[in-house]
Structure formats: structure tokens, C-alpha cells
Write a protein that holds these residues in place. Structure first.
Motif, short mmCIF file in Angstrom:
data_model
loop_
_atom_site.label_atom_id
_atom_site.label_comp_id
_atom_site.label_asym_id
_atom_site.label_seq_id
_atom_site.Cartn_x
_atom_site.Cartn_y
_atom_site.Cartn_z
N LEU A 9 0.83 -1.21 0.00
CA LEU A 9 0.00 0.00 0.00
C LEU A 9 0.86 1.26 0.00
CD1 LEU A 9 -3.01 0.76 0.14
CD2 LEU A 9 -2.80 0.79 2.62
N ARG B 59 -8.09 6.34 -5.70
CA ARG B 59 -8.47 4.92 -5.54
C ARG B 59 -8.43 4.19 -6.88
NH1 ARG B 59 -13.57 4.64 -4.35
NH2 ARG B 59 -14.21 6.70 -3.71
N LEU B 60 -8.86 4.88 -7.94
CA LEU B 60 -8.81 4.26 -9.27
C LEU B 60 -7.37 3.94 -9.68
CD1 LEU B 60 -11.49 6.28 -11.31
CD2 LEU B 60 -11.59 3.85 -10.72
N LYS C 237 -6.21 1.03 -7.74
CA LYS C 237 -6.86 -0.19 -8.20
C LYS C 237 -6.17 -0.71 -9.48
CE LYS C 237 -11.29 -2.23 -9.40
NZ LYS C 237 -12.70 -1.99 -9.79
N MET D 269 -3.04 -2.32 -8.45
CA MET D 269 -3.33 -3.66 -7.90
C MET D 269 -3.42 -4.68 -9.03
SD MET D 269 -6.28 -3.41 -4.93
CE MET D 269 -6.31 -5.04 -4.21
N MET E 8 -8.09 -9.73 -4.14
CA MET E 8 -8.51 -9.69 -2.74
C MET E 8 -8.21 -11.02 -2.07
SD MET E 8 -9.22 -6.73 -2.09
CE MET E 8 -9.80 -6.89 -0.40
N PRO F 265 -8.23 2.31 9.58
CA PRO F 265 -8.49 1.03 8.91
C PRO F 265 -7.22 0.21 8.75
CG PRO F 265 -8.50 2.82 7.31
CD PRO F 265 -8.36 3.45 8.67
N PRO G 77 -4.59 -2.20 6.65
CA PRO G 77 -4.20 -2.16 5.23
C PRO G 77 -5.15 -2.99 4.37
CG PRO G 77 -2.30 -2.63 6.61
CD PRO G 77 -3.49 -2.61 7.51
N GLU G 78 -5.63 -4.11 4.93
CA GLU G 78 -6.56 -4.96 4.17
C GLU G 78 -7.88 -4.24 3.90
OE1 GLU G 78 -4.83 -5.98 6.76
OE2 GLU G 78 -3.51 -7.47 5.86
N MET H 250 -8.22 -1.03 3.69
CA MET H 250 -7.89 -0.01 2.69
C MET H 250 -7.89 -0.62 1.29
SD MET H 250 -7.21 3.18 3.44
CE MET H 250 -5.97 3.75 2.25
N MET H 251 -7.29 -1.81 1.19
CA MET H 251 -7.19 -2.46 -0.12
C MET H 251 -8.54 -2.97 -0.59
SD MET H 251 -3.42 -4.07 0.25
CE MET H 251 -3.31 -4.76 -1.38
N GLY H 252 -9.37 -3.36 0.37
CA GLY H 252 -10.74 -3.74 0.01
C GLY H 252 -11.48 -2.56 -0.58
N MET H 253 -11.27 -1.40 0.04
CA MET H 253 -11.90 -0.17 -0.44
C MET H 253 -11.38 0.18 -1.84
SD MET H 253 -11.60 3.58 1.34
CE MET H 253 -10.03 3.92 0.55
N ILE H 254 -10.09 0.01 -2.04
CA ILE H 254 -9.50 0.30 -3.35
C ILE H 254 -10.06 -0.65 -4.41
CG2 ILE H 254 -7.33 0.19 -4.68
CD1 ILE H 254 -5.98 1.11 -1.94
N ALA H 255 -10.13 -1.94 -4.05
CA ALA H 255 -10.62 -2.95 -5.00
C ALA H 255 -12.09 -2.71 -5.37
CB ALA H 255 -10.45 -4.34 -4.41
N ALA H 256 -12.85 -2.12 -4.44
CA ALA H 256 -14.27 -1.89 -4.70
C ALA H 256 -14.54 -0.62 -5.51
CB ALA H 256 -15.02 -1.82 -3.36
N THR H 257 -13.49 0.13 -5.79
CA THR H 257 -13.65 1.40 -6.53
C THR H 257 -14.14 1.15 -7.95
OG1 THR H 257 -11.83 2.35 -5.25
CG2 THR H 257 -12.45 3.49 -7.28
N THR H 258 -15.11 1.95 -8.40
CA THR H 258 -15.56 1.86 -9.79
C THR H 258 -15.55 3.25 -10.42
OG1 THR H 258 -17.86 2.04 -9.04
CG2 THR H 258 -17.02 -0.18 -9.46
N ILE I 192 -19.04 3.86 0.72
CA ILE I 192 -17.67 4.37 0.64
C ILE I 192 -17.48 5.62 1.49
CG2 ILE I 192 -15.95 5.36 -0.93
CD1 ILE I 192 -17.45 3.70 -3.15
#
Ligand code: ZN
Lengths: 207, 77
Positions: free
Chosen positions: A139, A187-188, A191, A194, A201, B6, B8-9, B11-19, B58
Motif C-alpha cells: 500500500l 483509488r482508481l 486499483k 493492484m 482480494m 483502517p 491495510p486490508e 484499505m485495499m478492500g476499499m481500493i478494489a471496490a472502486t468503480t 464508501i
């Protein structure tokens, strides 16, 4: 169907509040009472809800809300009960002010100092497991390599430190909407990173 | 670190859910009263207004405002 629990329906509210004299005054008195009772219930978790100070605070917020409501009357499109729309305006005013007050004394500037914009990657939480420390390392690296300075500061304040958007926006010289968009863009980018790094995940070892 | 910070996980969950198609706070505010009345009347607000649902998942600030709004509505019910 949306139930209309108050005495007036939407059209009557609009008609009376747009009228003059006693017709308008009566509607205003009624609306003030509805907003006040709603706000007192809504703010119980936010302020110590007893004493004269709480009552005065609520009355100030409602007064400001009434001004804005009358000002925006024509923008009400009738998609909800009128009173729900009015409560929404009142709550935005109250929470904005309470958030500002709550964070006023906290030293946000400390968070903004160079070198303290992010948690230290070299010293993860003592109780954090291996997975967590790997995630943290990824991160921090991704944030440093993918984000602009402004995005980094925004994401750190809002997502990591939990600073309210309006408060953080003020510190960063922007507004709530623009700040949301800035963080959304950050965030984009992360992502996309990632995906490039082949992270899923599933790698994070939790559901 | 702050107590409510939060992991790190998370945070990364939030990042992965970004659209791409997320609405901002202003757009969410425009629909918030409608969303609240749907919730209040027991309808499936999340299905009817999915963009608002996604935003409040979010955005902590908008989520707090919705919660407060629902309390305010209930006070008058
Ligand atoms: Zn928001």
C-alpha cells in the motif's frame, strides 16, 4: 408508497410557505417544530443531549435551515416527503458545523507535516501479522509511486486518519465534492496498480 | 496511528471496490431525501437507488448524514 405522516401534504407545504401573512407564519411555526424535534433526535449521538446549550444549538441550526429551505423552495422536486427534504438540509447544516467544531482543536497540522503523512512502513503495528505487514508495504509503495502529492495528502487525511471531508477540504484548500473526486481518482489509480501487480482480494487472506 | 484507523486490508478492500461510475457527495445529497424515504417506508432503497447505496458504503460523511436523517424522520413518525 411513501407515507405522508405529517398533517400537510407536499403541495400544501409549498403553497403555504410561498404565501404571505398568517398562512406562511403558521407553516413556518409548524416546520420549525418538526425540524427541531427531528434534529434533537438526530444529534443525540453527536452532542451531549442535555441542558440549555443543546437546545440553543439545535435552535440555531434550525433557524439557519429555515432560511436555506425558503431560499431553495423552488428546487424541491417532490420526490420525497417535503419534511424529509427539509430535515436533510437541516442535518447537513448541523453536522457540518459539529464536525468543524470537533476537529477544530485537533492538530491536523501535525498530520500534514512532512514525513508524517503516512504511517511508517518500517514499523508495522506490533500485533499485525505477516499478511498485514505485506499489505501495508504494498500500500505504501503504491501510494508513493502512483499518487500525486495532493492525492496522497487527501487519502491519508480522509481514508487513514478519518478526518471528515469538509474539514480536510478546508485544510487542503478545496471543497467536499472536489475532494471526493480527488480521492476517487486516487483509488482508481491504486486499483489499476493492484491489477498490474497481479494482486487480488484473495491474496489478502480475508473474505 | 489513530484508534479508528483502517487496516491495510480494509484499505485495499476499499481500493478494489472502486468503480469509474461513483457519484460524488453533491450528487448523493440530491438523492438523499428520496433514499431516506424509501428506507423509511420499507422499500428496497439499495436496489432502487444503487448509486446512492454505493456512495454511502464508501463515504463515511454521507453515511452519517443518512443515519441522522433517518433518526430525524423517525422522531416525527
Ligand atoms: Zn459523500
Amino acid at each position: 408508497m411513501i407515507k405522508q405522516s405529517q398533517y400537510r401534504d407536499n403541495d400544501t407545504w409549498l403553497l403555504d410557505l410561498s404565501a404571505s401573512g398568517i398562512q406562511r407564519d403558521r407553516a413556518l411555526v409548524e416546520l420549525r417544530a418538526i425540524l427541531l424535534s427531528g434534529l434533537r433526535a438526530a444529534l443525540r449521538g453527536w452532542v451531549h443531549a442535555s441542558g440549555r446549550e443543546f437546545g440553543e444549538l439545535c435552535e440555531d441550526f434550525v433557524q439557519e435551515a429555515l432560511v436555506q429551505i425558503l431560499d431553495k423552495l423552488e428546487t424541491f422536486k417532490g420526490l420525497s416527503r417535503f419534511t424529509t427534504w427539509a430535515h436533510k438540509i437541516c442535518i447537513r447544516i448541523a453536522l457540518s458545523e459539529l464536525r468543524r467544531k470537533r476537529w477544530q482543536d485537533s492538530s491536523l497540522d501535525e498530520h500534514m507535516e512532512q514525513g508524517d503523512t503516512m504511517p511508517d512502513t518500517k514499523t508495522p503495528e506490533p500485533d499485525a501479522g505477516m499478511q498485514s505487514s505485506m499489505s501495508m508495504t504494498w500500500l505504501m509503495t503504491a501510494m508513493q509511486e502512483e499518487l500525486s502529492e495532493k492525492q496522497m495528502a487527501a487519502l491519508t487525511l480522509v481514508a487513514l486518519k478519518g478526518v471528515p471531508l469538509e474539514v480536510a477540504a478546508e485544510r487542503l484548500g478545496t471543497n467536499r465534492n472536489a475532494l471526493y473526486k480527488l480521492i476517487h481518482d486516487a483509488r482508481l489509480r491504486l486499483k489499476a496498480r493492484m491489477a498490474r501487480d497481479g494482486m487480488t482480494m484473495g491474496d489478502l487472506g480475508h473474505g | 496511528m489513530s484508534p479508528g484507523m483502517p487496516s491495510p486490508e480494509q484499505m485495499m478492500g476499499m481500493i478494489a471496490a472502486t468503480t469509474e461510475d461513483e457519484i460524488d457527495c453533491g450528487q448523493a445529497f440530491e438523492l438523499m431525501h428520496q433514499y431516506a424515504d424509501l428506507v423509511d417506508s420499507g422499500q428496497d432503497a439499495a436496489a432502487l437507488l444503487p448509486t446512492v447505496r454505493k456512495h454511502i458504503e464508501i463515504c463515511k460523511d454521507c453515511r452519517q448524514e443518512l443515519e441522522a436523517l433517518l433518526l430525524a424522520i423517525h422522531a416525527g413518525d
